[in-house]
Design a protein around this motif. Sequence first.
Motif, short mmCIF file in Angstrom:
data_model
loop_
_atom_site.label_atom_id
_atom_site.label_comp_id
_atom_site.label_asym_id
_atom_site.label_seq_id
_atom_site.Cartn_x
_atom_site.Cartn_y
_atom_site.Cartn_z
N VAL A 78 -5.62 0.28 -12.59
CA VAL A 78 -5.48 -1.15 -12.31
C VAL A 78 -6.74 -1.71 -11.68
N THR A 79 -7.25 -1.02 -10.67
CA THR A 79 -8.36 -1.57 -9.89
C THR A 79 -9.66 -1.54 -10.68
N LEU A 107 -4.79 -4.56 -2.76
CA LEU A 107 -3.52 -3.85 -2.95
C LEU A 107 -2.97 -3.34 -1.62
N ASP A 108 -2.71 -4.26 -0.73
CA ASP A 108 -2.15 -3.88 0.57
C ASP A 108 -0.87 -3.07 0.34
N HIS A 159 -4.36 -11.42 -3.64
CA HIS A 159 -5.46 -11.87 -2.79
C HIS A 159 -6.76 -11.28 -3.34
N PRO A 160 -7.60 -12.09 -3.99
CA PRO A 160 -8.80 -11.55 -4.64
C PRO A 160 -9.84 -11.05 -3.64
N HIS A 177 -4.80 3.64 0.10
CA HIS A 177 -3.72 4.32 -0.61
C HIS A 177 -3.87 5.84 -0.67
N LEU A 178 -4.96 6.31 -1.23
CA LEU A 178 -5.03 7.74 -1.50
C LEU A 178 -5.18 8.57 -0.23
#
Length: 338
Positions: free
Chosen positions: A169-170, A183-184, A206-207, A223-224
């Motif tokens: 996605v990112t 991606l909070d 939120h860009p 995340h990771l």
Amino acid sequence: MPSQGLPVVVPEHSLGPTADGVRRRRRPPQGGRLPTPTPGPAPPRALILLLPVDLDLGLDPGLSALRPLGGFSVLRTSRPPSPPRRPAAAAPLAHAYALGHGNALAPAHALGDGTAAGPGDGVPEAGVPVEADPLDFRVRKVAAALGTAETRVAASVAHQGLAARLWSVTLACAALYGAVPGLDPRLLCWDSDATAPDDLWLTEVHPLPGDAATVADVVLTAHLAPLTAAVRTRYGVAAGLLWGNAASALAGAGRELDRWARRHGRTDTATRARSLTADLFAHPLLAATGALAAAPDISFRRRSCCLYYRVPGAGVCGDCCFSRPPGLPRSSPGARSG
């Protein structure tokens, strides 16, 4: 769109109007100097104010540019419909990363009804919704799909699958938009019983800039890192193996985006995908995980193994550090290979 403070000069007193908008010096009298000015009020000073200015980073609210890629690269920004049996299965990923759900080293059990297994095996009691422990539900679902009783193997595969979703996605957003959504983990919801693209949905877009440093913060830091800590703590999987999973997932996401872009004549997107992937592999968490070649194609050979070879009937992955499953006899020189 986010607001960023930009310096704007605002005079305390407006200047008097002139023909060209600039205050001009008086001409000196013929043959002489300007007369000494009489003391007067101090000249106007300038105040430096930070005024909010919206920066258009190019993301549309629906992230529509991701749809042609399909599968792992699509991110929903509205909640997908849930089956009636699971009316509230999705939970913020921050909840999945929490370490307070107990140890889950018990053998895996097949789950198919949207609820956790029985008590006493590290998961919520029967009848508790999936979101009570989404990470463990996902691990056990993967174990059932693979047909393995080794929870550690299923945890590794589940970890790599979620990493691949986040990278896909990112990277796609960064290459196509030049920006990425923040991606909070409190805003990115995960349905651990669903498949892509219905497994993830973002409640607010939120860009952020699409450079490699920002992408690393969005995926690795937010995340990771907590996901890896949770899987290591709960399932006993080595940290080096899990960071190898993260690197393998990044290389795979970059390779698929590069191939898609080339097929569709998007050479700029392909170049951006390869460049971002190479820059991200310079991050300290990924630099020692294996050997990356970003040109002419993205290829990667990791220094660890994801344990997939331990699944009944499985072999080694294409980027594995092993050329054959450990424990199998080596072929003798000249022997036919299967």
